[in-house]
Design a protein around this motif. Structure first.
Motif, PDB file in Angstrom:
ATOM      1  N   PHE A   1       0.833  -1.196   0.000  1.00 57.40           N
ATOM      2  CA  PHE A   1       0.000   0.000   0.000  1.00 57.40           C
ATOM      3  C   PHE A   1       0.873   1.255   0.000  1.00 57.40           C
ATOM      4  N   SER A   2       1.937   1.209   0.769  1.00 57.25           N
ATOM      5  CA  SER A   2       2.846   2.355   0.861  1.00 57.25           C
ATOM      6  C   SER A   2       3.491   2.629  -0.480  1.00 57.25           C
ATOM      7  N   PHE A   3       3.969   1.582  -1.148  1.00 60.42           N
ATOM      8  CA  PHE A   3       4.615   1.770  -2.442  1.00 60.42           C
ATOM      9  C   PHE A   3       3.627   2.318  -3.456  1.00 60.42           C
ATOM     10  N   SER A   4       2.374   1.816  -3.414  1.00 65.75           N
ATOM     11  CA  SER A   4       1.402   2.273  -4.399  1.00 65.75           C
ATOM     12  C   SER A   4       1.095   3.752  -4.222  1.00 65.75           C
ATOM     13  N   LEU A   5       1.124   4.231  -2.981  1.00 68.30           N
ATOM     14  CA  LEU A   5       0.885   5.645  -2.729  1.00 68.30           C
ATOM     15  C   LEU A   5       2.113   6.496  -3.004  1.00 68.30           C
ATOM     16  N   HIS A   6       3.278   5.952  -2.704  1.00 67.92           N
ATOM     17  CA  HIS A   6       4.490   6.755  -2.791  1.00 67.92           C
ATOM     18  C   HIS A   6       5.216   6.637  -4.116  1.00 67.92           C
ATOM     19  N   ASP A   7       4.692   5.802  -5.032  1.00 73.14           N
ATOM     20  CA  ASP A   7       5.304   5.738  -6.356  1.00 73.14           C
ATOM     21  C   ASP A   7       5.361   7.109  -7.007  1.00 73.14           C
ATOM     22  N   MET A   8       4.363   7.954  -6.716  1.00 76.55           N
ATOM     23  CA  MET A   8       4.311   9.271  -7.334  1.00 76.55           C
ATOM     24  C   MET A   8       5.404  10.203  -6.810  1.00 76.55           C
ATOM     25  N   THR A   9       6.080   9.819  -5.730  1.00 76.07           N
ATOM     26  CA  THR A   9       7.119  10.682  -5.174  1.00 76.07           C
ATOM     27  C   THR A   9       8.499  10.327  -5.713  1.00 76.07           C
ATOM     28  N   CYS A  10       8.565   9.345  -6.609  1.00 72.66           N
ATOM     29  CA  CYS A  10       9.861   8.953  -7.162  1.00 72.66           C
ATOM     30  C   CYS A  10      10.460  10.120  -7.936  1.00 72.66           C
ATOM     31  N   LEU A  11      11.755  10.069  -8.165  1.00 72.93           N
ATOM     32  CA  LEU A  11      12.423  11.171  -8.837  1.00 72.93           C
ATOM     33  C   LEU A  11      12.154  11.185 -10.334  1.00 72.93           C
ATOM     34  N   PHE A  12      12.263  10.026 -10.984  1.00 72.04           N
ATOM     35  CA  PHE A  12      12.143  10.005 -12.446  1.00 72.04           C
ATOM     36  C   PHE A  12      11.786   8.606 -12.893  1.00 72.04           C
ATOM     37  N   VAL A  13      10.621   8.444 -13.509  1.00 79.17           N
ATOM     38  CA  VAL A  13      10.184   7.130 -13.976  1.00 79.17           C
ATOM     39  C   VAL A  13       9.611   7.270 -15.377  1.00 79.17           C
ATOM     40  N   ASN A  14      10.102   6.445 -16.303  1.00 78.25           N
ATOM     41  CA  ASN A  14       9.565   6.423 -17.664  1.00 78.25           C
ATOM     42  C   ASN A  14       9.494   7.804 -18.296  1.00 78.25           C
ATOM     43  N   GLY A  15      10.509   8.598 -18.057  1.00 77.35           N
ATOM     44  CA  GLY A  15      10.574   9.897 -18.702  1.00 77.35           C
ATOM     45  C   GLY A  15       9.797  11.003 -18.017  1.00 77.35           C
ATOM     46  N   LYS A  16       9.198  10.733 -16.858  1.00 78.85           N
ATOM     47  CA  LYS A  16       8.419  11.758 -16.164  1.00 78.85           C
ATOM     48  C   LYS A  16       8.874  11.885 -14.716  1.00 78.85           C
ATOM     49  N   PHE A  17       9.030  13.122 -14.266  1.00 82.70           N
ATOM     50  CA  PHE A  17       9.271  13.362 -12.852  1.00 82.70           C
ATOM     51  C   PHE A  17       7.980  13.122 -12.085  1.00 82.70           C
ATOM     52  N   CYS A  18       8.080  12.523 -10.927  1.00 81.55           N
ATOM     53  CA  CYS A  18       6.900  12.292 -10.097  1.00 81.55           C
ATOM     54  C   CYS A  18       6.676  13.490  -9.177  1.00 81.55           C
TER      55      CYS A  18
ATOM     56  N   SER B   1      -7.886  10.871 -29.552  1.00 79.49           N
ATOM     57  CA  SER B   1      -7.723  11.690 -28.348  1.00 79.49           C
ATOM     58  C   SER B   1      -7.051  10.821 -27.288  1.00 79.49           C
ATOM     59  N   LEU B   2      -5.745  11.001 -27.132  1.00 77.81           N
ATOM     60  CA  LEU B   2      -4.954  10.161 -26.231  1.00 77.81           C
ATOM     61  C   LEU B   2      -4.891  10.786 -24.841  1.00 77.81           C
ATOM     62  N   VAL B   3      -5.182   9.973 -23.834  1.00 81.55           N
ATOM     63  CA  VAL B   3      -5.048  10.398 -22.444  1.00 81.55           C
ATOM     64  C   VAL B   3      -3.881   9.617 -21.844  1.00 81.55           C
ATOM     65  N   ASN B   4      -2.693  10.231 -21.906  1.00 83.26           N
ATOM     66  CA  ASN B   4      -1.508   9.579 -21.355  1.00 83.26           C
ATOM     67  C   ASN B   4      -0.987  10.367 -20.166  1.00 83.26           C
ATOM     68  N   VAL B   5       0.178  10.025 -19.690  1.00 91.02           N
ATOM     69  CA  VAL B   5       0.713  10.638 -18.476  1.00 91.02           C
ATOM     70  C   VAL B   5       0.954  12.131 -18.643  1.00 91.02           C
ATOM     71  N   ASN B   6       1.137  12.597 -19.879  1.00 93.31           N
ATOM     72  CA  ASN B   6       1.351  14.025 -20.103  1.00 93.31           C
ATOM     73  C   ASN B   6       0.092  14.842 -19.822  1.00 93.31           C
ATOM     74  N   LYS B   7      -1.081  14.210 -19.974  1.00 93.15           N
ATOM     75  CA  LYS B   7      -2.338  14.906 -19.721  1.00 93.15           C
ATOM     76  C   LYS B   7      -2.968  14.513 -18.385  1.00 93.15           C
ATOM     77  N   PHE B   8      -2.490  13.411 -17.818  1.00 97.27           N
ATOM     78  CA  PHE B   8      -3.150  12.805 -16.661  1.00 97.27           C
ATOM     79  C   PHE B   8      -2.059  12.362 -15.677  1.00 97.27           C
ATOM     80  N   PRO B   9      -1.572  13.265 -14.810  1.00 96.90           N
ATOM     81  CA  PRO B   9      -0.424  12.957 -13.948  1.00 96.90           C
ATOM     82  C   PRO B   9      -0.599  11.707 -13.098  1.00 96.90           C
TER      83      PRO B   9
END
Length: 205
Positions: free
Chosen positions: A18-35, A67-75
């Motif tokens: 549960f902790s990892f699932s919540l804190h994944d967004m705090t990672c520094l850089f994943v798949n080309g996107k800063f969290c 109309s693509l909804v990817n990480v660039n449009k949906f953090p």
């Protein structure tokens, strides 16, 4: 004692997952996107609207709109490995042969009738099907595929993609529309075409 240990281990494992699932967004850089910092994350990061609005199928010669909804449009998609697309088709509109290098695609038809397919290599085998409302088809990762509205009315489909940023390579665009252009002699030999045809295609795309 053993039962207590097992219960504690299971509780810790659940907490960690549960902790990892919540804190994944705090990672520094994943798949080309800063969290994002978890402190600044809001409900809006997990929300997207406007997929009810049809795409403009008259904006191109193909008669389709994605109309693509990817990480660039949906953090909120960051690190989740999923994205979504709405695909609108005018009558006889085409989503041309293309590939997603990072993703498989699951397509469901909402309205209309689509001819869809993908091609494997070695051997070059076509897997194709006519889909109607409610039908689902999957395109495996990296394979060239297409969707074509074979009806006289508009068509609508939604696609689920197994990447937050699936990528897109449209064959005709990259082959005949590169900048700078590919040497015509390469295309003439590769496609066994006359130079006039290659010149025409490069000018069109």
């Amino acid at each position: 004692m053993m039962k207590v240990v097992i219960v504690v281990i299971l509780a810790l494992a659940t907490t960690l997952v549960f902790s990892f699932s919540l804190h994944d967004m705090t990672c520094l850089f994943v798949n080309g996107k800063f969290c994002k910092d978890l402190v600044t994350v809001t409900a809006n990061d997990f929300f997207f609207s406007r997929l009810n609005i049809p795409g403009n199928t008259a904006a191109n010669k193909l008669g389709s709109s994605v109309s693509l909804v990817n990480v660039n449009k949906f953090p909120g998609l960051n690190t989740l490995g999923i994205s979504l697309a709405r695909i609108d088709f005018a009558p006889y509109g085409l989503n041309p042969p293309h590939t997603h290098p990072h993703s498989s695609e699951l397509l469901v038809v909402i309205e209309g009738t689509l001819l869809v397919g993908f091609v494997t290599s070695n051997p070059n085998k076509l897997f194709t099907k006519v889909l109607n409302k409610g039908d689902v088809f999957v395109f495996p990762i990296g394979l060239i595929h297409f969707q074509f509205n074979i009806g006289e009315t508009n068509a609508l489909a939604f696609s689920g993609l197994s990447s937050q940023n699936p990528g897109l390579i449209t064959l005709a665009n990259v082959v005949f529309g590169s900048n700078p252009p590919i040497n015509p002699d390469v295309l003439i030999k590769a496609f066994q075409l006359d130079k006039s045809v290659v010149d025409y295609l490069q000018k069109q795309i």
